[in-house]
Design a protein around this motif. Structure first.
Motif, PDB file in Angstrom:
ATOM      1  N   MET A   1       0.845  -1.201   0.000  1.00 46.17           N
ATOM      2  CA  MET A   1       0.000   0.000   0.000  1.00 46.17           C
ATOM      3  C   MET A   1       0.877   1.246   0.000  1.00 46.17           C
ATOM      4  SD  MET A   1      -2.774   1.180   2.883  1.00 46.17           S
ATOM      5  CE  MET A   1      -4.149   0.083   2.628  1.00 46.17           C
ATOM      6  N   SER A   2       0.530   2.203  -0.833  1.00 44.09           N
ATOM      7  CA  SER A   2       1.325   3.438  -0.859  1.00 44.09           C
ATOM      8  C   SER A   2       1.029   4.262   0.382  1.00 44.09           C
ATOM      9  CB  SER A   2       0.984   4.255  -2.102  1.00 44.09           C
ATOM     10  OG  SER A   2      -0.302   4.835  -1.957  1.00 44.09           O
ATOM     11  N   LEU A   3       1.946   5.139   0.726  1.00 47.43           N
ATOM     12  CA  LEU A   3       1.740   6.036   1.873  1.00 47.43           C
ATOM     13  C   LEU A   3       0.447   6.828   1.688  1.00 47.43           C
ATOM     14  CD1 LEU A   3       2.701   7.470   4.463  1.00 47.43           C
ATOM     15  CD2 LEU A   3       3.971   9.050   2.998  1.00 47.43           C
ATOM     16  N   HIS A   4       0.251   7.324   0.464  1.00 53.38           N
ATOM     17  CA  HIS A   4      -0.931   8.126   0.159  1.00 53.38           C
ATOM     18  C   HIS A   4      -2.215   7.339   0.442  1.00 53.38           C
ATOM     19  CE1 HIS A   4      -3.940   9.975  -2.570  1.00 53.38           C
ATOM     20  NE2 HIS A   4      -3.390  11.093  -2.122  1.00 53.38           N
ATOM     21  N   ASP A   5      -2.251   6.102   0.001  1.00 53.49           N
ATOM     22  CA  ASP A   5      -3.450   5.275   0.228  1.00 53.49           C
ATOM     23  C   ASP A   5      -3.653   4.988   1.712  1.00 53.49           C
ATOM     24  OD1 ASP A   5      -3.890   5.308  -2.430  1.00 53.49           O
ATOM     25  OD2 ASP A   5      -3.190   3.256  -2.827  1.00 53.49           O
ATOM     26  N   PHE A   6      -2.551   4.701   2.391  1.00 51.50           N
ATOM     27  CA  PHE A   6      -2.640   4.431   3.827  1.00 51.50           C
ATOM     28  C   PHE A   6      -3.249   5.624   4.566  1.00 51.50           C
ATOM     29  CE2 PHE A   6      -0.612   5.288   7.946  1.00 51.50           C
ATOM     30  CZ  PHE A   6      -1.083   4.209   8.684  1.00 51.50           C
ATOM     31  N   ASN A   8      -5.025   8.125   3.403  1.00 53.76           N
ATOM     32  CA  ASN A   8      -6.418   8.331   3.012  1.00 53.76           C
ATOM     33  C   ASN A   8      -7.354   7.367   3.726  1.00 53.76           C
ATOM     34  OD1 ASN A   8      -7.124  10.465   1.407  1.00 53.76           O
ATOM     35  ND2 ASN A   8      -6.206   9.538  -0.436  1.00 53.76           N
TER      36      ASN A   8
END
Ligand SMILES: *Cc1c(COP(=O)(O)O)cnc(C)c1O
Length: 394
Positions: A1-6, A8
């Motif tokens: 999981m990307s940081l951005h997705d995490f 969000n």
């Protein structure tokens, strides 16, 4: 999981659970009337119990002291940041609390983690009230000691845990006045159990000092047990209206803390001008007993009227008066409705308080007037009546 997705996903979950939080900027001074976007809100949620945070004499002290001592302390205490002003504050504290010595930390959070990690290690056990402040929970985690938490105020449970413990050192830790509930730890029983089971006792009296006792000596004064706690922590950030904290105890305790408390050693010292302000505030808090008297008058008045109006309060004789509302959503709804009426009482939600124990945490200050408490009472009576709650949360 990307940081951005995490990030969000985490934030979306908090929104869904009504647990999303945001700081709220006001301008002007910390006082009962808080200014926000050009409108005054009557605030019942600061910890400035004695109304010292904006005291004009303390403002003068800060101005003069910063002229003389500058802004930053420049270094940690053991390098070159320790100033005569810190020294004098520590002496004044020791005298106030009847201890041999006191040691100033930059915040209460740091005092707690510093003291706990200095005293406790892997082979030890910490016995803590479940409602203790988050900084005590973190201090316990950081110390790597075994954590034994007992149900709130449950001395039989504590005795039971102590009786079964075989750890090398045992430390009992409790808030003096509990920060979210406002009730008071049973100090005589804690002292007794500490003695009986050869455990050490640490009391975090952040909300008791300045508030309880004739001259504000806190939970110890309340129980007529002055100078009984071997490790006493307090802050300047609540009743004293400033910033910073301290541990008080024997000369030996303080000497050891200077060697071993990492949050004392590895952080920049409090600005000396603030140390000077704290010393002045300590003096005002002791000598201006009208502040405590008026505060306790307001608390009694509020509780008496709340009873008549059927507003359900928690048992507390301190400036912290909770109204349990259950779900986070319900607490938010009532808090927002108060806001629309010009009243500011933050909703306290998990994880600050246990699940299903979301609440309004009302706090009083010596600067509140009786009429302002009346204003709060009538709004609460209206908003907590069954018809409002059911229509608004349906
Ligand atoms: C506020 C508080 C602290 C932390 O003090 P700060 O100076 O704000 O870091 C510690 N313990 C208790 C019980 C508190 O309420």
């Amino acid at each position: 999981m990307s940081l951005h997705d995490f990030l969000n996903a985490q934030l979306a979950q908090r929104h869904r659970d009504q647990l999303y939080r945001q700081p709220w900027p006001h301008h002007g001074k910390q006082q009962p009337l808080l200014r926000h976007h050009g409108r005054d809100y009557l605030s019942f949620c600061s910890n400035d119990y004695l109304g010292l945070a904006s005291d004009s004499r303390l403002i003068d002290t800060l101005q003069h002291a910063s002229k003389d001592y500058g802004i930053g302390s420049g270094a940690s205490h053991l390098v070159s940041g320790h100033h005569q002003a810190h020294q004098e504050l520590e002496s004044a504290l020791a005298k106030f609390l009847g201890r041999e010595r006191a040691l100033v930390f930059s915040t209460g959070y740091m005092a707690n983690i510093g003291v706990m990690t200095a005293l406790m290690g892997r082979e030890d056990a910490i016995f803590a009230d479940k409602f203790n402040h988050a900084s005590l929970v973190d201090g316990s985690l950081l110390s790597r000691a075994q954590s034994q938490r007992y149900a709130h105020l449950d001395m039989a449970a504590l005795a039971n845990l102590l009786a079964r413990s075989e750890k090398k050192h045992r430390l009992i830790i409790s808030d003096g006045v509990f920060s979210m509930d406002g009730d008071i730890a049973p100090l005589p029983e804690l002292l007794h159990l500490a003695q009986q089971y050869d455990a050490w006792l640490m009391l975090d009296d952040a909300h008791g000092l300045g508030v309880l006792g004739e001259t504000g000596r806190g939970t110890e004064a309340y129980f007529n047990a002055l100078n009984s706690v071997p490790i006493l922590v307090g802050t300047f950030s609540k009743a004293f209206g400033g910033m910073g904290a301290f541990v008080a105890g024997s000369a030996l305790l303080i000497d050891y803390m200077i060697q071993a408390a990492r949050s004392y050693i590895y952080t920049t010292a409090l600005p000396p001008a603030l140390a000077e302000v704290n010393r002045h505030a300590l003096h005002l808090a002791q000598t201006e007993s009208w502040r405590r008297e008026h505060l306790h008058f307001l608390i009694d008045y509020f509780r008496q009227q709340a009873k008549i109006l059927n507003i359900p309060l928690m048992p507390s004789i301190t400036p912290i008066q909770g109204i349990i509302l259950g779900s986070a959503e319900r607490a938010l709804t009532v808090s927002q409705a108060l806001w629309q009426r010009g009243l500011f009482v933050t909703a306290i939600r998990p994880p600050t308080v246990p699940l299903h124990r979301a609440r309004l945490r009302i706090t009083f200050s010596a600067l509140h007037q009786k009429e302002q408490v009346d204003q709060l009472l009538s709004a609460l009576a209206e908003l907590l009546s069954p018809c409002f709650i059911s229509t608004d949360t349906a």
